[in-house]
Design a protein around this motif. Sequence first.
Motif, PDB file in Angstrom:
ATOM      1  N   THR A 226       0.832  -1.225   0.000  1.00  0.00           N
ATOM      2  CA  THR A 226       0.000   0.000   0.000  1.00  0.00           C
ATOM      3  C   THR A 226       0.862   1.269   0.000  1.00  0.00           C
ATOM      4  OG1 THR A 226      -1.745  -1.176   1.198  1.00  0.00           O
ATOM      5  CG2 THR A 226      -1.789   1.228   1.290  1.00  0.00           C
ATOM      6  N   LYS A 227       1.882   1.245   0.831  1.00  0.00           N
ATOM      7  CA  LYS A 227       2.780   2.415   0.895  1.00  0.00           C
ATOM      8  C   LYS A 227       3.475   2.638  -0.438  1.00  0.00           C
ATOM      9  CE  LYS A 227       6.486   4.450   3.648  1.00  0.00           C
ATOM     10  NZ  LYS A 227       7.394   4.297   4.817  1.00  0.00           N
ATOM     11  N   LEU A 228       3.925   1.545  -1.036  1.00  0.00           N
ATOM     12  CA  LEU A 228       4.601   1.624  -2.328  1.00  0.00           C
ATOM     13  C   LEU A 228       3.655   2.157  -3.390  1.00  0.00           C
ATOM     14  CD1 LEU A 228       7.196   1.101  -3.906  1.00  0.00           C
ATOM     15  CD2 LEU A 228       6.384  -1.265  -4.279  1.00  0.00           C
ATOM     16  N   ASP A 229       2.453   1.674  -3.370  1.00  0.00           N
ATOM     17  CA  ASP A 229       1.467   2.149  -4.352  1.00  0.00           C
ATOM     18  C   ASP A 229       1.204   3.641  -4.174  1.00  0.00           C
ATOM     19  OD1 ASP A 229      -0.566  -0.927  -4.321  1.00  0.00           O
ATOM     20  OD2 ASP A 229       1.259  -0.373  -5.432  1.00  0.00           O
ATOM     21  N   GLY A 230       1.132   4.067  -2.889  1.00  0.00           N
ATOM     22  CA  GLY A 230       0.921   5.525  -2.637  1.00  0.00           C
ATOM     23  C   GLY A 230       2.063   6.364  -3.160  1.00  0.00           C
ATOM     24  N   LYS A 232       4.117   5.571  -5.545  1.00  0.00           N
ATOM     25  CA  LYS A 232       4.086   5.531  -7.019  1.00  0.00           C
ATOM     26  C   LYS A 232       3.036   6.494  -7.558  1.00  0.00           C
ATOM     27  CE  LYS A 232       5.788   0.866  -7.825  1.00  0.00           C
ATOM     28  NZ  LYS A 232       5.481  -0.473  -8.383  1.00  0.00           N
ATOM     29  N   THR A 233       1.895   6.541  -6.892  1.00  0.00           N
ATOM     30  CA  THR A 233       0.827   7.443  -7.349  1.00  0.00           C
ATOM     31  C   THR A 233       1.265   8.911  -7.235  1.00  0.00           C
ATOM     32  OG1 THR A 233      -0.860   5.837  -6.690  1.00  0.00           O
ATOM     33  CG2 THR A 233      -1.571   8.121  -6.957  1.00  0.00           C
ATOM     34  N   LYS A 234       1.880   9.244  -6.092  1.00  0.00           N
ATOM     35  CA  LYS A 234       2.364  10.606  -5.861  1.00  0.00           C
ATOM     36  C   LYS A 234       3.430  10.988  -6.886  1.00  0.00           C
ATOM     37  CE  LYS A 234       4.510  13.533  -2.349  1.00  0.00           C
ATOM     38  NZ  LYS A 234       5.054  13.588  -0.962  1.00  0.00           N
ATOM     39  N   ASN A 235       4.361  10.090  -7.112  1.00  0.00           N
ATOM     40  CA  ASN A 235       5.424  10.330  -8.076  1.00  0.00           C
ATOM     41  C   ASN A 235       4.881  10.539  -9.478  1.00  0.00           C
ATOM     42  OD1 ASN A 235       7.352  10.216  -6.094  1.00  0.00           O
ATOM     43  ND2 ASN A 235       7.912   8.067  -6.515  1.00  0.00           N
ATOM     44  N   GLN A 236       3.892   9.721  -9.816  1.00  0.00           N
ATOM     45  CA  GLN A 236       3.313   9.839 -11.146  1.00  0.00           C
ATOM     46  C   GLN A 236       2.663  11.209 -11.339  1.00  0.00           C
ATOM     47  OE1 GLN A 236       3.650   7.448 -13.596  1.00  0.00           O
ATOM     48  NE2 GLN A 236       2.890   9.169 -14.867  1.00  0.00           N
ATOM     49  N   ILE A 239       5.419  13.648 -11.906  1.00  0.00           N
ATOM     50  CA  ILE A 239       5.951  13.495 -13.270  1.00  0.00           C
ATOM     51  C   ILE A 239       5.015  14.143 -14.278  1.00  0.00           C
ATOM     52  CG2 ILE A 239       6.454  11.798 -15.068  1.00  0.00           C
ATOM     53  CD1 ILE A 239       7.477   9.967 -12.847  1.00  0.00           C
ATOM     54  N   ASP A 240       3.737  13.890 -14.076  1.00  0.00           N
ATOM     55  CA  ASP A 240       2.762  14.479 -15.011  1.00  0.00           C
ATOM     56  C   ASP A 240       2.800  16.000 -14.961  1.00  0.00           C
ATOM     57  OD1 ASP A 240       0.254  11.869 -14.399  1.00  0.00           O
ATOM     58  OD2 ASP A 240       1.990  11.939 -15.756  1.00  0.00           O
ATOM     59  N   ALA A 241       2.952  16.556 -13.735  1.00  0.00           N
ATOM     60  CA  ALA A 241       3.007  18.033 -13.594  1.00  0.00           C
ATOM     61  C   ALA A 241       4.248  18.595 -14.266  1.00  0.00           C
ATOM     62  CB  ALA A 241       2.978  18.388 -12.117  1.00  0.00           C
ATOM     63  N   ILE A 242       5.330  17.876 -14.033  1.00  0.00           N
ATOM     64  CA  ILE A 242       6.592  18.318 -14.655  1.00  0.00           C
ATOM     65  C   ILE A 242       6.466  18.266 -16.169  1.00  0.00           C
ATOM     66  CG2 ILE A 242       9.013  17.699 -14.987  1.00  0.00           C
ATOM     67  CD1 ILE A 242       8.999  16.828 -12.036  1.00  0.00           C
ATOM     68  N   ARG A 243       5.868  17.181 -16.695  1.00  0.00           N
ATOM     69  CA  ARG A 243       5.724  17.073 -18.145  1.00  0.00           C
ATOM     70  C   ARG A 243       4.855  18.199 -18.699  1.00  0.00           C
ATOM     71  NH1 ARG A 243       4.868  10.487 -18.526  1.00  0.00           N
ATOM     72  NH2 ARG A 243       7.124   9.981 -18.415  1.00  0.00           N
ATOM     73  N   ALA A 263      16.479  11.102 -11.468  1.00  0.00           N
ATOM     74  CA  ALA A 263      16.686  11.168 -10.017  1.00  0.00           C
ATOM     75  C   ALA A 263      15.494  10.565  -9.285  1.00  0.00           C
ATOM     76  CB  ALA A 263      16.907  12.622  -9.593  1.00  0.00           C
ATOM     77  N   ILE A 264      14.319  10.924  -9.794  1.00  0.00           N
ATOM     78  CA  ILE A 264      13.107  10.387  -9.167  1.00  0.00           C
ATOM     79  C   ILE A 264      13.065   8.849  -9.314  1.00  0.00           C
ATOM     80  CG2 ILE A 264      10.592  10.322  -9.298  1.00  0.00           C
ATOM     81  CD1 ILE A 264      10.713  13.308 -10.102  1.00  0.00           C
ATOM     82  N   GLN A 265      13.381   8.403 -10.522  1.00  0.00           N
ATOM     83  CA  GLN A 265      13.353   6.944 -10.777  1.00  0.00           C
ATOM     84  C   GLN A 265      14.411   6.224  -9.955  1.00  0.00           C
ATOM     85  OE1 GLN A 265      13.772   6.848 -15.048  1.00  0.00           O
ATOM     86  NE2 GLN A 265      11.520   6.824 -15.358  1.00  0.00           N
TER      87      GLN A 265
END
Length: 442
Positions: A226-230, A232-236, A239-243, A263-265
């Motif tokens: 669950t933590k990992l999924d959270g 990943k969702t936040k990072n995505q 990434i979308d905002a940066i793009r 760096a994020i990856q």
Amino acid sequence: MKISHLKISNILGIREAEIEPGRFTEISGKNGQGKTSVLEAIKSVLEGGHDATLLRRGADAGEIVLVLDDGTTIRKRVTAKSSPVEVIQGGQKQKQPGNIIKELTDLLSVNPVDFLRAPKKSRVQVLLDTMPIAVDVEKLAQIANIPVHADGDTNGLAVIEAVRKQVFDDRTGTNRAIKEKEATINQLELAMPDAPGGVDGSEDELAQQVVAATATKDAELERIRTKLDGIKTKNQSQIDAIREETQRQIDEIKTKALKDVEAIQAEERRIEGLAGQQREKAIQTHTDTVTPLNQALESIRSNRELHAKRSQTLETINTMEKELEVLEDDAGKQTKALADIDKYKSELLDALPIPGLEVRDGEIYRDGVQFDRLNTAQQVDIAVEIARLRAGELGVVCVDGLELLDKDAFEAFRERCIGHDLQLFVSRVSDQEFQVKTDTQL
């Protein structure tokens, strides 16, 4: 009662002969002179029936006359077709001569040597007929502990022998069963597992601990996931905002954006590595927790099976030992029954007119010695005893072929017969001419 006068005419090898027999009458001579003819003539009168071969060759009729010391005359005429017999008593001709003769003598007593030469089975039957024994069937059944059935025609000795054989065979079977039971018990004891030891505890309690440890593992894995999924969702989202932000300035900030993404990856990979480590740690913790619990469960289950197998084996051994006790008790009773049967048989034998004589396994024994292993004098003694017991009022003994007996045995035979008030007619081969001698002339 004895034969006081004997007359023979045209019978076998005798043309004419008259004899005044004594207690012991010896007929001697060379072969073919008529010694056996005298004996056969006497026996033909006592046996009755028609036998044309008794007639002397060339004769039309023959005759045999026995005069008894009470005045009774027995006359038998022999022709080719018939052999009528007449008995005169008190000067009167009797109507049933055959019955009178049967009352006077028993054919089995005529020649005891025939008993000596008879097959074992025939000798046994003669003995049993001679010495009838009445057996208390109920007493014998009580002694033997088995049902006993005997009809009135079966000799008591034969009944006892049959019962003893059955008890002996039963005991043999019981002893065989005892040996088999003992062997089975020994095999079970050797194959029985030792009493198990090791982990103690409740199987249900340990099983609950395994379930709890598994639940803890699953919860930790779910938390990590669950933590990992959270993350990943936040990072995505970032990434979308940066793009979106860099879309307009893609060419200018591409290099910087790629570095930021990398760096994020990289951070994500680091976090995944940490997550993997935490996952492995959770699994190992679970394994470390469950393994001893499973081992304890397996030990308990194994112990339970061993306990069950051992208990079952002990129960089987206990059952067989009880059965063994019953068999051993039966064998003891059967052994006692055999001893009591032998005792009862001895009591009956002690009352017999010939002491020490018995029938065992289809053989005649005297004082425990088989008949054929007795010496000649002892065998003769038994034969004469039987002849005496079977002899009727007319105790006549006709013996042919006593040359087989040595001098001592012959004298014992003669004295034994005379001592029992029997009248002997004996033929013996000699180098002299045909002659007849009585006990007063010998």
